[in-house]
Design a protein around this motif. Structure first.
Motif, PDB file in Angstrom:
ATOM      1  N   TYR A  96       6.872  58.444 -90.810  1.00 27.06           N
ATOM      2  CA  TYR A  96       7.335  58.100 -89.465  1.00 27.06           C
ATOM      3  C   TYR A  96       8.768  57.573 -89.523  1.00 27.06           C
ATOM      4  N   THR A 141       8.487  52.589 -76.814  1.00 26.88           N
ATOM      5  CA  THR A 141       7.620  53.616 -77.405  1.00 26.88           C
ATOM      6  C   THR A 141       7.599  53.515 -78.926  1.00 26.88           C
ATOM      7  N   GLU A 161       4.596  52.283 -81.543  1.00 23.80           N
ATOM      8  CA  GLU A 161       4.131  53.217 -82.576  1.00 23.80           C
ATOM      9  C   GLU A 161       4.317  52.652 -83.972  1.00 23.80           C
TER      10      GLU A 161
END
Length: 323
Positions: free
Chosen positions: A124, A311, A315
């Protein structure tokens, strides 16, 4: 007598040539550090470079240009990596929010890089960097907190009347505790403390002797707050231009470096002992005040993160915090 090669022989030789991979041309990477060359925080990165140059002969070499401030401001380094001026850099997250604003979130990490490589967080984080023209190689300064250093004592989490030199990483945290904050480059901290312009500053356990801050510091406050973090980044185009063998060598060397991240805690302990020997006293906040301190750090840290990018904050939180 010379023999004439048949058409079949020529075809066979051509096929053999395509089956043998071409040797990769040695690549030289211009590398820098956000910390002073030869400093304790830079030492493991510099050892990584030395080892890579030894083992990577004919494949990958590093041209180490040194560290800030000799090479310029640390907050400009990653801009130069993105632009291709440098190929590799060692920096903390707060120094490249001008390229990747979400890099500030790394201070909120509660897990080490080994866990991030297992839980999907590493991929990520790599994707976040790739979107900005960077390749995230790994993290080598891990799970080590920041501390507040002072020249006057405190006995609570209320910092009203205290002026603290801050970076963007912890300005909001100290403000929430009532402190006045003062932004200034790292090289100016000594003078600010010496002249009484500020009463303290935030920093990790390692490094205050490298800047001679021990001479203007009387106290270190516990508990610590947030997580100090050091990352090795590369220019994405450079990374993608390298052969699989070259990339594999860098990945292997980075994993070896990360496996030694336990040394950060050992270095911290030695540095804190050295601080004590130098006359820097440790202030341990009472349990109720320490609770306020810790809860404020976590609350304010994530509030600020969501202001930057809600966001991504939501996450990345699933990867970097204890669930």
């Amino acid at each position: 007598m010379l023999k004439v090669l048949t058409r079949n022989t020529v075809a066979a030789l051509a096929l053999l040539a395509t089956a043998v991979p071409a040797l990769a041309e040695e690549v030289t990477i211009r590398a820098v550090s956000g910390w002073t060359a030869g400093s304790i925080i830079a030492s493991r990165y510099e050892a990584f470079i030395d080892e890579l140059n030894e083992r990577g002969k004919g494949l990958v070499q590093i041209d180490y240009l040194g560290g800030a401030p000799a090479i310029g401001s640390p907050v400009q380094i990653v801009k130069k990596v993105k632009g291709g001026v440098y190929g590799m850099a060692y920096v903390t997250g707060g120094w490249y929010t001008n390229v990747l604003p979400e890099a500030d979130f790394f201070k909120l990490s509660e897990v080490d890089i080994a866990e991030l490589r297992q839980n999907g967080g590493y991929e990520y984080i790599q994707n976040l960097h790739a979107e900005k023209g960077l390749h995230y190689l790994g993290r080598t300064y891990d799970t080590s907190p920041y501390y507040l250093y002072l020249n006057k004592p405190i006995d609570s989490s209320d910092l009203s009347g205290i002026d603290i030199r801050v970076s963007t990483a912890y300005q909001a945290f100290f403000s929430a505790l009532g402190a006045s904050t003062h932004s200034a480059p790292v090289p100016e901290v000594y003078t600010l403390m010496e002249r009484g312009v500020v009463d303290g500053y935030g920093w990790v356990a390692e490094g205050i002797f490298d800047y001679s801050w021990d001479q203007v510091t009387k106290y270190r406050v516990e508990p610590g707050f947030f997580t100090g973090n050091g990352h090795v980044l590369m220019n994405l185009k450079l990374w993608e231009s390298m052969s699989e063998e070259q990339q594999a060598m860098l990945n292997e060397m980075m994993l070896e470096l990360e496996r030694g991240n336990y040394l950060v805690a050992e270095n911290d302990a030695r540095e804190i002992a050295r601080q004590t020997e130098a006359g820097i006293e440790t202030i341990v906040l009472p349990a109720d005040q320490a609770k306020i301190w810790n809860e404020t750090a976590r609350r304010v840290g994530w509030e600020e993160a969501r202001k930057i990018n809600a966001t991504v904050a939501d996450e990345i939180r699933t990867f970097i915090t204890q669930q």
